[in-house]
Scaffold this active site. Structure first.
Site, PDB file in Angstrom:
ATOM      1  N   HIS A 222      73.934  -2.923  15.268  1.00  0.00           N
ATOM      2  CA  HIS A 222      74.843  -3.298  14.190  1.00  0.00           C
ATOM      3  C   HIS A 222      74.946  -2.232  13.104  1.00  0.00           C
ATOM      4  CE1 HIS A 222      77.820  -5.796  12.497  1.00  0.00           C
ATOM      5  NE2 HIS A 222      77.304  -5.505  11.328  1.00  0.00           N
ATOM      6  N   TYR A 226      77.997   0.555  11.062  1.00  0.00           N
ATOM      7  CA  TYR A 226      78.146   1.057   9.683  1.00  0.00           C
ATOM      8  C   TYR A 226      77.963   2.558   9.614  1.00  0.00           C
ATOM      9  CZ  TYR A 226      78.920  -3.598   8.293  1.00  0.00           C
ATOM     10  OH  TYR A 226      79.509  -4.821   8.182  1.00  0.00           O
ATOM     11  N   HIS A 373      87.993  -6.944  18.805  1.00  0.00           N
ATOM     12  CA  HIS A 373      87.464  -6.758  17.447  1.00  0.00           C
ATOM     13  C   HIS A 373      87.021  -5.323  17.209  1.00  0.00           C
ATOM     14  CE1 HIS A 373      85.038  -7.232  13.857  1.00  0.00           C
ATOM     15  NE2 HIS A 373      83.993  -6.781  14.520  1.00  0.00           N
ATOM     16  N   PHE A 374      86.203  -4.786  18.130  1.00  0.00           N
ATOM     17  CA  PHE A 374      85.709  -3.435  17.800  1.00  0.00           C
ATOM     18  C   PHE A 374      86.717  -2.350  18.123  1.00  0.00           C
ATOM     19  CE2 PHE A 374      83.156  -4.224  21.777  1.00  0.00           C
ATOM     20  CZ  PHE A 374      83.688  -3.216  22.567  1.00  0.00           C
ATOM     21  N   HIS A 375      87.827  -2.728  18.782  1.00  0.00           N
ATOM     22  CA  HIS A 375      88.908  -1.752  18.869  1.00  0.00           C
ATOM     23  C   HIS A 375      89.739  -1.747  17.577  1.00  0.00           C
ATOM     24  CE1 HIS A 375      87.806  -1.274  23.076  1.00  0.00           C
ATOM     25  NE2 HIS A 375      88.495  -0.158  23.035  1.00  0.00           N
ATOM     26  N   ARG A 438      84.540 -10.443  28.580  1.00  0.00           N
ATOM     27  CA  ARG A 438      84.562  -8.987  28.423  1.00  0.00           C
ATOM     28  C   ARG A 438      83.676  -8.390  29.515  1.00  0.00           C
ATOM     29  NH1 ARG A 438      80.287  -7.716  23.516  1.00  0.00           N
ATOM     30  NH2 ARG A 438      80.856  -5.589  24.005  1.00  0.00           N
ATOM     31  N   ARG A 439      83.599  -7.084  29.571  1.00  0.00           N
ATOM     32  CA  ARG A 439      82.716  -6.361  30.490  1.00  0.00           C
ATOM     33  C   ARG A 439      82.902  -6.776  31.943  1.00  0.00           C
ATOM     34  NH1 ARG A 439      78.085  -7.673  26.618  1.00  0.00           N
ATOM     35  NH2 ARG A 439      77.775  -5.754  25.450  1.00  0.00           N
TER      36      ARG A 439
END
Lengths: 548, 45
Positions: A222, A226, A373-375, A438-439
């Site tokens: 996580h 950041y 989300h992380f894209h 996913r994956r």
């Protein structure tokens, strides 16, 4: 005062070397991403028995770990050299040592992925077991980044010694904070790789404690987010105001937000493990609360950005509630790309709050919503900001200037990215809410009606992925031009000044012993008891699996 | 000098009403998204 401050040529070479590797990784990793979306559409099969999971691992490692780490360290070297003065030969030497360790590590890791010996995805969760070379290569990447981090710390320490009782330059302070964050969090991944995964893949031990390895991974995973995001915030806080012709709203607020990120981005890994057995719900709750704390510095950043833009717009005579938006330099790609990144951080942050909430995570966990989300966070907010930074950083370092034609192409590139990502990430979000995992490669799951519902969304992802790949080709054309072919000349490294009305920054902001002490205390509070519990009540452990 | 300006009456240039409106809109969007997915969670219980 107005004379252009340039990064020393030798430091520029070091920074550029990192940036070249980052963009090569972007090209290769982007190609892998395109292939993935095509496979998942169900209309395309990979040739020559290439596994979907090999491509998926290549994509995640090259873009999630290599592109980011190399760009960030290159950018930070340039920012520190620009604002705290030219490096000593020794600092530069260690910078190169770090670069080569990371580059050799990347090459080793990539080799074992590409020969199909490490299709373990970029999270390399046990009990999936990769070839030892994969773990060794990653170790070199992390150790190399540590060496570069210590080079930055040494340069900062020298600056502090030469400027007693002065507040350090904002960009240098931010680079130091980000490298402390990276150092503290990457201890977790180093521990799981060196103590658990490497001996296990070498056959020295038979079994691995899966929960401990996943916990150590997310202790790292996580804050890794950041570590990607903070350099984007460096650009937003300290560089974008200069590009638009404005001032930094508040130097103290910018530093405080970075300190809060240091505190709250690490003891939060359990929000990635909310669905896992073996962790007491109380400790999950504690870490969810801490996760919501980390939203605060992001909200502070949003406020500071709005304020910077509004103050600038009003100084140019803007009227009305949102008239200041019209005064912003929309035709300047150095502003436009990061601004679009900021806008996309709004849905990205909203999705993050969903992911971090225990009950809501049950709706989206391990669905392709998370990929969507992380894209938005990494592949749009962070990456578009990095592209925007590269549009002045690369020509500054290469001694060239961006032409109007290239600026126009960069604006088009940003728009292409927005269209591609809206298709791809948007459909990933909606498909995730319908339960798509996913994956996983394309499957109709025995023609189950639910899985058939997902296919239109997967086709939309292939369309979006194709548009995004065009975006990657465009940015590679621009960067190659800026590095090797653009007209020679001097490009500014923009560094903003603080607004006149802002309060002075207190020296206490640099009390690193206190900040690191609080960080460690929070980590110990959040992790000690559940970690002891995981070890004391551990199951026998798992042998390794190679499912490819 | 900085403080003098801070204490002075907000002029057109110091007006941050747009920022206030923007952060409120942002907050509403965050709450809307959260509540929407929470509703989905409740529906699927």
């Amino acid at each position: 005062m107005n004379e252009m401050v340039k990064v020393d040529r030798r430091d520029a070479k070091l920074a550029l070397a990192h940036i070249y590797v980052a963009f090569i990784a972007l090209g290769l990793g982007g190609l892998a991403g395109l292939l993935q979306t095509l496979v998942r559409s169900g209309k395309f099969e990979l040739p020559a028995n290439i596994s979907y999971y090999t491509i998926l691992t290549t994509h995640g490692v090259l873009l999630g770990l290599v592109l980011t780490t190399f760009f960030i360290i290159g950018f930070q070297f340039a920012a520190v050299s620009r604002t705290a003065g030219t490096f000593s030969d020794r600092v530069r030497f260690w910078g190169w040592v770090g670069f080569w360790l990371m580059t050799v590590g990347t090459a080793i890791t990539a080799f074992f992925i590409l020969i199909g010996q490490a299709s373990v995805l970029y999270t390399f969760y046990a009990p999936l077991q990769a070839h030892p070379g994969f773990y060794l290569g990653l170790t070199l990447v992390v150790v190399g980044s540590w060496v570069s981090g210590f080079a930055i710390f040494a340069h900062y320490a020298r600056w502090k010694k030469e400027h007693p009782k002065q507040v350090s330059p904002l960009l240098t302070f931010m680079a130091v904070a980000n490298m402390i964050l990276w150092l503290v969090c990457s201890l977790g991944v180093a521990a799981t790789v060196l103590i658990q995964l490497l001996p296990w893949s070498l056959g020295l031990v038979d079994r691995v404690n899966v929960l401990v390895s996943r916990t150590l991974f997310w202790y790292f995973g996580h804050p890794l987010v950041y570590f990607w995001l903070l350099p984007a915030y460096m650009v937003w806080y300290a560089i974008v105001p200069k590009i638009i012709g404005g001032k930094i709203f508040s130097d103290s607020l910018a530093r405080l937000s970075f300190i809060l990120f240091l505190f709250f981005s690490i003891p939060v890994g359990f929000h990635h493990q909310l669905m896992e057995p073996g962790i007491d719900p109380f400790w999950k709750y504690v870490q969810v609360v801490l996760t919501f704390m980390v939203a605060i510095p992001s909200l502070m950043t949003a406020f500071a950005m709005f304020a910077t833009f509004e103050l600038y717009g009003r100084s140019k005579g803007a009227t009305g509630l949102f008239g200041w938006l019209r005064k912003l330099p929309w035709g300047d790609a150095r502003f436009f790309a990061p601004f679009v990144g900021m806008v996309f951080f709004i849905p990205a942050g909203a999705g993050g709050l969903v992911n971090a909430s225990h009950q809501l995570d049950q709706v989206v966990h391990n669905t392709i919503w998370i990929t969507g989300h992380f894209h938005l966070t990494l592949a749009t907010t962070v990456v578009l900001t990095f592209f925007g930074a590269a549009y002045w950083l690369v020509p500054h370092l290469s001694g060239r200037v961006m032409t109007k034609a290239m600026n126009r192409l960069a604006i088009i590139q940003t728009i292409v990215w927005v269209i591609g990502m809206t298709f791809m990430s948007g459909s990933m979000h909606f498909e995730g809410l319908l339960g798509a995992p996913r994956r996983s490669a394309f499957s109709t799951y025995g023609n189950s009606p639910q899985a058939l519902e997902w296919i239109p969304y997967q086709i939309a992802q292939a369309v979006g992925g194709t548009i995004l790949f065009i975006g990657i080709i465009l940015v590679l054309i621009i960067i190659t031009n800026l590095a090797f072919f653009a007209p020679k000349g001097e490009t500014e490294f923009p560094v903003a000044e603080v607004a006149e009305g802002a309060e002075r920054t207190p020296l206490a902001m640099e009390n690193w012993k206190l900040w690191i002490g609080i960080t460690v205390a929070l980590i110990l509070i959040a992790y000690t008891i559940p970690f002891i519990d995981m070890i004391q009540n551990a199951p026998p452990g798992s042998k390794g699996y190679k499912l490819w | 000098m900085a403080k003098e300006k801070m204490k002075g009456k907000a002029t057109g240039e110091d007006n941050l009403k747009g920022t206030l409106a923007s952060v409120f809109l942002l907050g509403f969007f965050l709450i809307f998204t959260w509540v929407s997915v929470y509703y989905l969670f409740l529906e699927r219980l």
